[in-house]
Motif scaffolding. Structure first.
Motif: not given
Length: 187
Positions: A40, A105, A112, A115, A119, A139
């Protein structure tokens, strides 16, 4: 998430490795084994424990011809700052890809929604750029580099030994299986 047996998509990004900023693209992955290790964000809690764990296995991965690319949506500048600030991250020798635009990503389908963070996900990619293994956790669930190494060994074994497969908990040197009609219902 139908990424197994698919080719990685094109990307170009800035990265931090060995005290330098470098450019990396999917072309750098061609012809060798690779691990893409998404997390993350820099300066967090579970992430440094995972990246440090992968560093502990990095020499063995390298000896097997595997390059590791950690990926977050942070910039390469933030990766350098984290590398300079954290004893754990300061030991990292593998490439830390910056993905501030989210291309990598998104390509690996681990962004995500809404966001802007990746992940917690791992992908093993073969020398043809084909995804052979993947793992995604929530998470708060950290991954285990020992199991990653086991998956890499299994993927390499299967590639080198067509017609054989690795059973559950297989470890290098243990017996494999040769799927056949005679084996059906015998396991």
């Amino acid at each position: 998430m139908a990424l197994i047996n698919t080719k990685i998509k094109p990307f170009t990004t800035q990265a931090f490795k060995n005290g330098e900023f470098i450019e990396v693209s999917e072309k750098d992955v061609e012809g060798k084994w690779a691990v893409f290790f998404f997390y993350p964000a820099d300066f967090t809690f579970v992430c440094p424990t995972e990246l440090g764990d992968v560093q502990d296995k990095y020499a063995e991965l390298k000896s097997r011809g595997v390059e590791v690319y950690s990926v977050s949506t942070d910039t390469h500048f933030v990766h350098k700052a984290w590398h300079d600030a954290s004893d754990t991250i300061g030991k990292i020798e593998y490439t830390m890809l910056g993905d501030p635009n989210g291309v990598i990503t998104t390509n690996f389908e681990v962004m995500r929604p809404g966001v802007g963070l990746a992940d917690r996900a791992t992908f093993v990619v073969d020398p043809d750029g084909i995804i052979q293994a993947m793992e995604i956790t929530a998470e708060g669930i950290g991954r285990d580099a020992e199991d990653l190494l086991r998956k890499v060994k299994a993927a390499q074994y299967v590639r080198e030994h067509p017609g054989e497969v690795c059973p559950a908990k297989w470890k290098e040197g243990e017996a494999t299986l040769a799927p056949s009609l005679d084996l059906v219902g015998k396991i």
